[in-house]
Each structure stands twice: as structure tokens, then as C-alpha cells.
Design an enzyme around this catalytic site. Structure first.
Site, PDB file in Angstrom:
ATOM      1  N   TYR A  26     117.601 112.528  27.182  1.00  0.00           N
ATOM      2  CA  TYR A  26     116.568 113.480  27.653  1.00  0.00           C
ATOM      3  C   TYR A  26     116.612 113.613  29.133  1.00  0.00           C
ATOM      4  CZ  TYR A  26     112.235 115.174  28.544  1.00  0.00           C
ATOM      5  OH  TYR A  26     111.004 116.051  29.237  1.00  0.00           O
ATOM      6  N   GLU A  48     104.044 118.798  25.211  1.00  0.00           N
ATOM      7  CA  GLU A  48     103.459 117.989  26.199  1.00  0.00           C
ATOM      8  C   GLU A  48     101.767 117.876  25.723  1.00  0.00           C
ATOM      9  OE1 GLU A  48     104.630 116.515  28.573  1.00  0.00           O
ATOM     10  OE2 GLU A  48     106.523 117.315  28.946  1.00  0.00           O
ATOM     11  N   TRP A  56     105.879 109.482  25.918  1.00  0.00           N
ATOM     12  CA  TRP A  56     106.848 110.680  25.841  1.00  0.00           C
ATOM     13  C   TRP A  56     107.798 110.271  24.621  1.00  0.00           C
ATOM     14  CZ3 TRP A  56     106.606 115.446  25.445  1.00  0.00           C
ATOM     15  CH2 TRP A  56     107.762 116.227  25.774  1.00  0.00           C
TER      16      TRP A  56
END
Length: 203
Positions: A26, A48, A56
Site C-alpha cells: 500500500y 476512510e 488502517w
């Protein structure tokens, strides 16, 4: 957490990337890379929002299932979800089962579906800072919100969007490349060569 970590490939990366293979991918391929398109940005906006209060990496690991059960975040399709879909999603252990967040994604999808094509992209990118200061050198240099993320949050809330607070919006801006907060010394920083503004630690 170290400010920079060096992977087995010899590349130095922002310390939040750690040693997790998915986080590394990522960091290298998505975070800070410019992203366009209403569907893609709606997905980022939604994920988000789901991340609020969580790590995350949890969202990244669940992203394939999120895409499957949320019609790949096609706004028109998600906007058509009804109470039965909410219950279906609440029963799915493969995603974050938070009713308020699920209902917010569906409501936000209706707002995006009502926009002309390309408007969400143009709206979000209109808040990307035009200039930036020095690239951050340490994680301690990073902040949670910026004037741009606060302004974007206010505008989205004015339009009826939910789960779009200033911290969440700054994370979106980082993720979608509206800002580039790779630390000095990170190989991605050296690749991009420029940045827009300071930001928050990914976590």
C-alpha cells in the site's frame, strides 16, 4: 516506531509501513499516488470513514470483502441499498459492522449518484493545496489535520456527507495523492520529488 524502516529489498520507507507485506504494498503503490475517478474516490471516501477509530491495516485486509458486498462502490448501486441491505451488511463478519458507518456510506452514495459525472473528483481535488513547505523529515513533524482538510470537511458536511471529519479527510487526501507526505529519505519521496503539504501519521 522508527521514522524510516528498511525492507528486505533495501528500500527505505516511512516508518508506519512497518514490516507487514500489505502495508508495504500500500505504501509503495497507493499512498500519495494521485487517484482520480468518481468511483475510486467514493471508495476511498467510504473506507476512510470506516477506518475512523480503527487501524488502517484492518481496513486494507477487509477491503476485498468491502468491495464485494458494497457493489464495488459504484455510487448508483450503493445508493439503491435498502433496509434489507443494511441488515445483510450488519451480519457480515468480513467488514466493519457499524450501522452508522454503513448507513453513512449509503447516504453518501446517494449524494454522489446525484452529481454530474466527474463532480466528486473535481470537488475533492479542488481542495488539494497548490503549494507546500519542506518535506517532513520525521514522524513527529506530521499533524492530524490541515486547513485544506478542515475546509474540505466543512464543504462535504454542508452538502450532507457523513463521516467526513477533518482528520478523516486529511487521511483521504494523503491516500489519494492530493498531498504527498512521504518522509525525506523514503524511496517514494525520492521518486515523486515534490509534495503538497504536511500531514498525519497513517495508522
Amino acid at each position: 516506531m522508527s521514522d524510516l524502516v528498511t525492507g528486505a529489498d533495501g528500500r527505505a520507507r516511512c516508518g508506519w509501513a512497518g514490516a507487514d507485506a500489505e502495508y508495504t504494498r500500500y505504501h509503495d503503490e497507493e499512498w500519495g499516488a494521485p487517484l482520480h475517478g468518481d468511483r475510486a474516490l467514493f471508495e476511498k471516501l467510504s473506507l476512510e470513514g470506516f477506518q475512523a477509530g480503527l487501524s488502517w491495516i484492518t481496513i486494507l485486509r477487509k477491503r476485498p470483502r468491502f468491495r464485494e458486498v458494497f457493489a464495488h462502490f459504484e455510487p448508483v448501486a450503493v445508493a439503491a441499498f435498502g433496509p434489507g441491505d443494511v441488515e445483510r451488511l450488519m451480519a457480515d463478519a468480513g467488514i466493519v459492522r457499524n450501522r452508522a458507518k454503513i448507513e453513512a456510506v449509503i447516504g453518501n452514495a446517494a449524494l454522489v449518484a446525484a452529481m454530474p459525472a466527474g463532480e466528486l473528483d473535481a470537488l475533492l481535488w479542488s481542495f488539494a493545496p497548490a503549494s507546500a513547505g519542506p518535506r517532513p523529515r520525521a514522524l513527529a513533524d506530521l499533524v492530524a489535520t490541515t486547513p485544506a482538510s478542515r475546509a474540505l470537511s466543512r464543504e462535504l458536511r454542508r452538502r450532507g456527507f457523513r463521516f467526513v471529519g477533518p482528520t478523516t479527510m486529511h487521511a483521504l487526501m494523503q491516500s489519494a495523492g492530493m498531498v504527498d507526505d512521504h518522509l525525506a529519505g523514503c524511496w517514494r519521496a525520492e521518486l515523486s520529488g515534490r509534495r503538497r503539504t504536511g500531514g498525519a501519521r497513517r495508522g
